[in-house]
Design an enzyme around this catalytic site. Structure first.
Site, PDB file in Angstrom:
ATOM      1  N   CYS A  85       0.843  -1.191   0.000  1.00 57.66           N
ATOM      2  CA  CYS A  85       0.000   0.000   0.000  1.00 57.66           C
ATOM      3  C   CYS A  85       0.880   1.244   0.000  1.00 57.66           C
ATOM      4  CB  CYS A  85      -0.908  -0.011   1.225  1.00 57.66           C
ATOM      5  SG  CYS A  85      -1.904   1.492   1.397  1.00 57.66           S
ATOM      6  N   GLU A  86       0.610   2.153  -0.896  1.00 57.76           N
ATOM      7  CA  GLU A  86       1.452   3.342  -1.012  1.00 57.76           C
ATOM      8  C   GLU A  86       1.217   4.349   0.114  1.00 57.76           C
ATOM      9  OE1 GLU A  86      -1.107   6.108  -4.117  1.00 57.76           O
ATOM     10  OE2 GLU A  86       0.285   4.622  -4.922  1.00 57.76           O
ATOM     11  N   HIS A  87       0.172   4.163   0.910  1.00 61.04           N
ATOM     12  CA  HIS A  87      -0.108   5.117   1.984  1.00 61.04           C
ATOM     13  C   HIS A  87       0.799   4.916   3.197  1.00 61.04           C
ATOM     14  CE1 HIS A  87      -4.431   5.452   0.216  1.00 61.04           C
ATOM     15  NE2 HIS A  87      -3.555   6.194  -0.442  1.00 61.04           N
TER      16      HIS A  87
END
Length: 203
Positions: A85-87
């Protein structure tokens, strides 16, 4: 290679120091090198052409009944995938289910798996991953419709915040004939164990 191993090692050492750890203690001494190897694997899809596996197609017109095109979908279920997940740079993993309605060309099933693997090996969000898989197939194969269903568990949900260890996320991406909810009901049912209730408004 998109990943710079030496830089990952250096930044991992900085990160360990930033959280108050000693990167030279025995348990952490090899961690920067391990992280470099891990990131090279997790982000191998950065810069890679996801459409390349679809370049070799098979003409169904050369079969025993050349005047007959496939009347039903090609469905590949339960493709295991994992991404980051890029978050929060935490992993998410689950299954991808892909269906497409062929025109005059079909593709080897392993090519569909590679499309998923390449696109998943990048910083991602699940919603975009499904859309990218659907676009790659729709734009590079002779298809009348594409349906992609992803079912995944996210580390940012299961290991932080509310820590809902049993939660999973379902997303759908549809192209062509499968953009109509009625047209995709049969495929959703064939996937098995997936409720259609939340999919009727899918893209």
């Amino acid at each position: 290679m998109a990943v710079d191993p030496a830089r990952v090692e250096r930044l991992t050492r900085e990160l360990l120091e930033a959280i108050g750890e000693d990167p030279e203690r025995p348990g952490l001494r090899q961690t920067p090198a391990r992280m470099a190897e891990l990131y090279a694997e997790f982000f191998a899809g950065v810069g890679e052409d996801a459409a390349a596996p679809l370049a070799r197609t098979i003409s169904v017109a050369r079969g025993p009944a050349p005047e007959t095109l496939p009347s039903g979908a090609v469905l590949l279920r339960d493709i295991r995938f994992r991404s980051v997940c890029e978050h929060h740079l935490l992993p998410f993993a689950g299954h991808a289910h892909i269906a497409y309605l062929p025109g005059e060309q079909v593709v080897g099933l392993g090519a569909l798996v590679r499309v998923v693997e390449i696109l998943a090996a990048r910083p991602q969000v699940q919603e975009r991953l499904g859309e990218q898989i659907a676009d790659t197939i729709a734009e590079n194969l002779d298809t009348r419709g594409v349906l992609v269903v992803l079912d995944a568990s996210h580390g940012c949900v299961t290991m932080r915040g509310g820590r809902q260890s049993e939660a999973s996320t379902l997303t759908i991406a549809a192209r062509g004939e499968y953009s109509e909810p009625v047209a995709r009901q049969e495929i959703i049912a064939l996937i098995g164990g997936t409720s259609t209730a939340g999919f009727e408004g899918g893209r």
